[in-house]
Design an enzyme around this catalytic site. Structure first.
Site, PDB file in Angstrom:
ATOM      1  N   ASP A  44       0.826  -1.215   0.000  1.00 35.10           N
ATOM      2  CA  ASP A  44       0.000   0.000   0.000  1.00 35.10           C
ATOM      3  C   ASP A  44       0.861   1.266   0.000  1.00 35.10           C
ATOM      4  O   ASP A  44       1.747   1.420   0.848  1.00 35.10           O
ATOM      5  CB  ASP A  44      -0.896  -0.033   1.252  1.00 35.10           C
ATOM      6  CG  ASP A  44      -2.017   0.991   1.191  1.00 35.10           C
ATOM      7  OD1 ASP A  44      -1.715   2.189   1.003  1.00 35.10           O
ATOM      8  OD2 ASP A  44      -3.183   0.595   1.330  1.00 35.10           O
ATOM      9  N   ARG A  46       0.268   4.076   0.977  1.00 33.29           N
ATOM     10  CA  ARG A  46       0.100   4.953   2.151  1.00 33.29           C
ATOM     11  C   ARG A  46       0.895   4.476   3.360  1.00 33.29           C
ATOM     12  O   ARG A  46       0.842   5.100   4.424  1.00 33.29           O
ATOM     13  CB  ARG A  46      -1.395   5.017   2.519  1.00 33.29           C
ATOM     14  CG  ARG A  46      -2.242   5.606   1.409  1.00 33.29           C
ATOM     15  CD  ARG A  46      -3.707   5.333   1.650  1.00 33.29           C
ATOM     16  NE  ARG A  46      -3.990   3.893   1.590  1.00 33.29           N
ATOM     17  CZ  ARG A  46      -5.209   3.361   1.800  1.00 33.29           C
ATOM     18  NH1 ARG A  46      -6.227   4.145   2.090  1.00 33.29           N
ATOM     19  NH2 ARG A  46      -5.386   2.068   1.720  1.00 33.29           N
ATOM     20  N   HIS A  98      -1.643  -2.975   8.297  1.00 38.02           N
ATOM     21  CA  HIS A  98      -2.302  -1.682   8.493  1.00 38.02           C
ATOM     22  C   HIS A  98      -3.801  -1.861   8.433  1.00 38.02           C
ATOM     23  O   HIS A  98      -4.306  -2.747   7.728  1.00 38.02           O
ATOM     24  CB  HIS A  98      -1.824  -0.659   7.451  1.00 38.02           C
ATOM     25  CG  HIS A  98      -2.229  -0.976   6.044  1.00 38.02           C
ATOM     26  ND1 HIS A  98      -3.275  -0.359   5.410  1.00 38.02           N
ATOM     27  CD2 HIS A  98      -1.752  -1.874   5.156  1.00 38.02           C
ATOM     28  CE1 HIS A  98      -3.399  -0.855   4.184  1.00 38.02           C
ATOM     29  NE2 HIS A  98      -2.487  -1.778   4.004  1.00 38.02           N
TER      30      HIS A  98
HETATM   31 CO    CO Z   1      -2.617  -3.261   2.625  1.00 45.64          CO
END
Ligand code: CO
Length: 203
Positions: A44, A46, A98
């Protein structure tokens, strides 16, 4: 006209800033890589590993994939762990998931196809194993968040029971495997306290 010229401009500025603060920085890193940490996280965008723990180049050996899954049959992940433990001698392996992980949600919803679907099969199995706990939660969001946590704990166990890590412990190497989770909402990490290993906290 270059492709993505802006990224080269940013790169020059980044390298320039580092050299301005520490002229020998890159020369030192050229000679040796000696990180103490292996980070296994999600791809990801982020959740950028170095940034969220404030570490510079040279300090974190990194492996990322969709939903931070570590199947023992995955040659890529096993090669990373082997190199990190046996050659670099890292003392800490951090599995960092996450909340709101798209891969975890896809596994919960179960209607995708192709490579991602195959990759996420361990997560669907994990959701099935914990079906009663997940179903008892009040909302889809809570189930999603909880499966993100359960996935981290499961991957810590997978890393800890890998041949490479077991062999390291057998030869007396100091090594700990940790499970952390990152919250996209506030940028903060939380230790899920599922550490396995022979290093005391603070070590
Ligand atoms: Co992820």
């Amino acid at each position: 006209m270059k492709y993505l010229a802006d990224l080269f401009t940013r790169n020059r500025a980044w390298a320039g800033d580092i050299v301005a603060a520490d002229p020998e920085f890159f020369a030192r890193l050229c000679d040796i890589q000696r990180p103490d940490l292996l980070w296994i996280g999600c791809s990801d965008s982020r959740v950028p590993a170095n940034e969220i723990v404030g570490l510079a180049p040279g300090e974190l050996f990194v492996h990322r994939n969709v939903a931070n899954v570590v199947p023992v049959t995955d040659l890529n992940a096993m090669a990373v762990i082997e190199y990190a433990v046996s050659s670099l001698g890292v003392r800490h392996i951090i599995v960092c998931g996450h909340y709101r992980c798209g891969g975890v949600r896809a596994a919960l919803e179960g209607h995708q196809a192709g490579a991602v679907a195959l990759w996420l099969q361990p997560l669907r199995n994990l959701a099935d194993e914990h079906r009663a706990e997940l179903d008892a939660l009040g909302s889809a969001e809570e189930r999603w968040d909880r499966l993100c946590e359960l996935n981290v704990a499961a991957q810590v166990q997978a890393v800890a029971s890998s041949e490479i890590v077991e062999a390291a412990w057998e030869r007396g190497a100091e090594l700990a495997v940790h499970g952390w989770i990152y919250d996209l909402k506030d940028g903060l990490l939380r230790d899920l306290e599922v550490t396995v290993g022979n290093i005391a906290a603070g070590g």
